[in-house]
Design an enzyme around this catalytic site. Sequence first.
Site, PDB file in Angstrom:
ATOM      1  N   ASP A  18     -32.209  -2.609   0.132  1.00 22.99           N
ATOM      2  CA  ASP A  18     -31.700  -3.874   0.672  1.00 22.99           C
ATOM      3  C   ASP A  18     -32.552  -5.060   0.214  1.00 22.99           C
ATOM      4  OD1 ASP A  18     -30.041  -5.493   2.101  1.00 22.99           O
ATOM      5  OD2 ASP A  18     -30.835  -4.958   4.073  1.00 22.99           O
ATOM      6  N   GLY A  21     -29.969  -9.755  -2.831  1.00 20.17           N
ATOM      7  CA  GLY A  21     -29.429 -11.122  -2.795  1.00 20.17           C
ATOM      8  C   GLY A  21     -30.481 -12.118  -2.360  1.00 20.17           C
ATOM      9  N   ARG A  22     -31.215 -11.787  -1.281  1.00 18.55           N
ATOM     10  CA  ARG A  22     -32.236 -12.724  -0.774  1.00 18.55           C
ATOM     11  C   ARG A  22     -33.366 -12.914  -1.779  1.00 18.55           C
ATOM     12  NH1 ARG A  22     -33.265  -9.573   4.392  1.00 18.55           N
ATOM     13  NH2 ARG A  22     -31.798  -8.187   3.356  1.00 18.55           N
ATOM     14  N   ARG A  31     -27.220 -14.149  -7.045  1.00 21.20           N
ATOM     15  CA  ARG A  31     -27.359 -12.843  -6.382  1.00 21.20           C
ATOM     16  C   ARG A  31     -27.268 -11.694  -7.388  1.00 21.20           C
ATOM     17  NH1 ARG A  31     -26.571 -12.161  -1.125  1.00 21.20           N
ATOM     18  NH2 ARG A  31     -25.611 -10.134  -1.461  1.00 21.20           N
ATOM     19  N   HIS A  35     -29.146  -7.841  -8.137  1.00 19.51           N
ATOM     20  CA  HIS A  35     -28.583  -6.494  -8.325  1.00 19.51           C
ATOM     21  C   HIS A  35     -29.024  -5.902  -9.666  1.00 19.51           C
ATOM     22  CE1 HIS A  35     -26.425  -6.930  -4.694  1.00 19.51           C
ATOM     23  NE2 HIS A  35     -25.542  -7.792  -5.126  1.00 19.51           N
ATOM     24  N   TRP A  67     -16.967  -3.558   0.077  1.00 23.21           N
ATOM     25  CA  TRP A  67     -15.714  -3.999  -0.556  1.00 23.21           C
ATOM     26  C   TRP A  67     -15.333  -5.409  -0.097  1.00 23.21           C
ATOM     27  CZ3 TRP A  67     -14.449  -1.486  -4.645  1.00 23.21           C
ATOM     28  CH2 TRP A  67     -14.603  -0.097  -4.717  1.00 23.21           C
ATOM     29  N   LEU A 129     -34.495  17.247  -9.962  1.00 18.29           N
ATOM     30  CA  LEU A 129     -34.019  16.383  -8.867  1.00 18.29           C
ATOM     31  C   LEU A 129     -32.495  16.351  -8.767  1.00 18.29           C
ATOM     32  CD1 LEU A 129     -34.653  14.020  -6.799  1.00 18.29           C
ATOM     33  CD2 LEU A 129     -34.356  12.481  -8.747  1.00 18.29           C
ATOM     34  N   ARG A 185     -36.027   1.954   4.317  1.00 20.68           N
ATOM     35  CA  ARG A 185     -35.170   0.770   4.193  1.00 20.68           C
ATOM     36  C   ARG A 185     -36.042  -0.432   3.854  1.00 20.68           C
ATOM     37  NH1 ARG A 185     -29.887  -1.398   7.309  1.00 20.68           N
ATOM     38  NH2 ARG A 185     -29.602  -3.207   5.979  1.00 20.68           N
ATOM     39  N   ARG A 191     -32.081  -1.476  10.711  1.00 15.97           N
ATOM     40  CA  ARG A 191     -30.775  -0.893  11.074  1.00 15.97           C
ATOM     41  C   ARG A 191     -30.488   0.282  10.160  1.00 15.97           C
ATOM     42  NH1 ARG A 191     -29.479  -6.308  10.712  1.00 15.97           N
ATOM     43  NH2 ARG A 191     -28.830  -6.091   8.547  1.00 15.97           N
ATOM     44  N   GLU A 204     -37.592  11.009   9.623  1.00  9.83           N
ATOM     45  CA  GLU A 204     -38.608   9.977   9.846  1.00  9.83           C
ATOM     46  C   GLU A 204     -38.134   8.673   9.208  1.00  9.83           C
ATOM     47  OE1 GLU A 204     -41.303  10.234  11.661  1.00  9.83           O
ATOM     48  OE2 GLU A 204     -40.949  12.366  12.052  1.00  9.83           O
TER      49      GLU A 204
HETATM   50  C1  FPP Z   1     -28.276  -4.657  -0.867  1.00  6.20           C
HETATM   51  O1  FPP Z   1     -28.748  -5.911  -1.201  1.00  6.20           O
HETATM   52  C2  FPP Z   1     -27.902  -3.952  -2.056  1.00  6.20           C
HETATM   53  C3  FPP Z   1     -26.615  -3.592  -2.373  1.00  6.20           C
HETATM   54  C4  FPP Z   1     -25.443  -3.886  -1.563  1.00  6.20           C
HETATM   55  C5  FPP Z   1     -26.364  -2.901  -3.609  1.00  6.20           C
HETATM   56  C6  FPP Z   1     -27.437  -1.943  -3.967  1.00  6.20           C
HETATM   57  C7  FPP Z   1     -27.219  -1.505  -5.304  1.00  6.20           C
HETATM   58  C8  FPP Z   1     -28.143  -1.451  -6.265  1.00  6.20           C
HETATM   59  C9  FPP Z   1     -29.563  -1.786  -6.131  1.00  6.20           C
HETATM   60  C10 FPP Z   1     -27.719  -0.945  -7.532  1.00  6.20           C
HETATM   61  C11 FPP Z   1     -27.876   0.546  -7.532  1.00  6.20           C
HETATM   62  C12 FPP Z   1     -27.137   1.040  -8.608  1.00  6.20           C
HETATM   63  C13 FPP Z   1     -27.466   2.111  -9.309  1.00  6.20           C
HETATM   64  C14 FPP Z   1     -26.703   2.362 -10.494  1.00  6.20           C
HETATM   65  C15 FPP Z   1     -28.543   3.034  -8.920  1.00  6.20           C
HETATM   66  P1  FPP Z   1     -27.950  -7.138  -0.642  1.00  6.20           P
HETATM   67  O2  FPP Z   1     -27.059  -7.623  -1.711  1.00  6.20           O
HETATM   68  O3  FPP Z   1     -27.275  -6.769   0.622  1.00  6.20           O
HETATM   69  O4  FPP Z   1     -29.106  -8.140  -0.386  1.00  6.20           O
HETATM   70  P2  FPP Z   1     -29.176  -9.215   0.761  1.00  6.20           P
HETATM   71  O5  FPP Z   1     -29.159  -8.471   2.067  1.00  6.20           O
HETATM   72  O6  FPP Z   1     -30.467  -9.882   0.493  1.00  6.20           O
HETATM   73  O7  FPP Z   1     -27.991 -10.119   0.591  1.00  6.20           O
END
Ligand code: FPP
Length: 241
Positions: A18, A21-22, A31, A35, A67, A129, A185, A191, A204
């Site tokens: 997580d 974006g931030r 954003r 990613h 989505w 793995l 997380r 959460r 854990e």
């Molecule tokens: C949460 O950050 C992240 C996601 C919704 C996407 C997570 C996906 C990746 C890191 C790519 C993984 C892909 C592969 C191929 C392993 P957020 O956008 O919710 O951030 P924010 O809470 O700061 O807005």
Amino acid sequence: MTPCPMPTLPKHIAIIMDGNGRWAKAKGQPRLEGHRRGVEVAEEMITAVNDLKIPFLTLYAFSDENWNRPKEEVDTLMGLLEWFLKTRQEKMLKNGIRFRTIGDTQKLPESVQRVIAETMEVTAHGKALTLILALSYGARNEIMNAVNKILSNQVPGTRYQVLRENELSDLLDTKDFPDPDLLIRTSGEYRLSNFLLWQLAYTELYFTKTMWPEFSEADLAKALEEYSKRERRFGKISEQL
Ligand code: FPP
């Protein structure tokens, strides 16, 4: 399954990645840049976990609620996923990684579904793995699907009067994998966000304020150190362990 070199290492790590974006916003970037960097960090962590001979890693890459994000962001995430699987298939094969998914992958674009199927096939015999990506995944949906299968008598050879715990587990997307020992997380959110609600019953939990794009091997080591200090009693008292 490859045995862990140290008894205190988890056999299965699950990660809610997580803060992409931030992190990007704080740097004045779009954003999508978060990613893009997030995928790089995911790859670094896959390598690190494999090097530690930990046999299972589950990454929450796309939730069923994701989505609802703007189309451009959904398209970018799908594009990154497709690109990652296409370009890293060989590397996974070489490193003994077996690729699997959980979630409603039939909702993903067809081109992504194709590369998922291909990657699973190519890496099916990986002995190191097992990398599990949660894609279009939601835990309540997973549990509801299992219950509905039972209600509509779709489980061959069974006519349940009373359901046992392991029988429900066997109907979940995760039926082939052990429950996670450690959940990480990032980004300072506390959460579970509809992730593996059944499977995390005794896991854990480790939360860090670090944003996913900045999560490093040192952060992983810190989480593992914290995990090794915890006493997992599974409802018993210390003397019984
Ligand atoms: C949460 O950050 C992240 C996601 C919704 C996407 C997570 C996906 C990746 C890191 C790519 C993984 C892909 C592969 C191929 C392993 P957020 O956008 O919710 O951030 P924010 O809470 O700061 O807005």
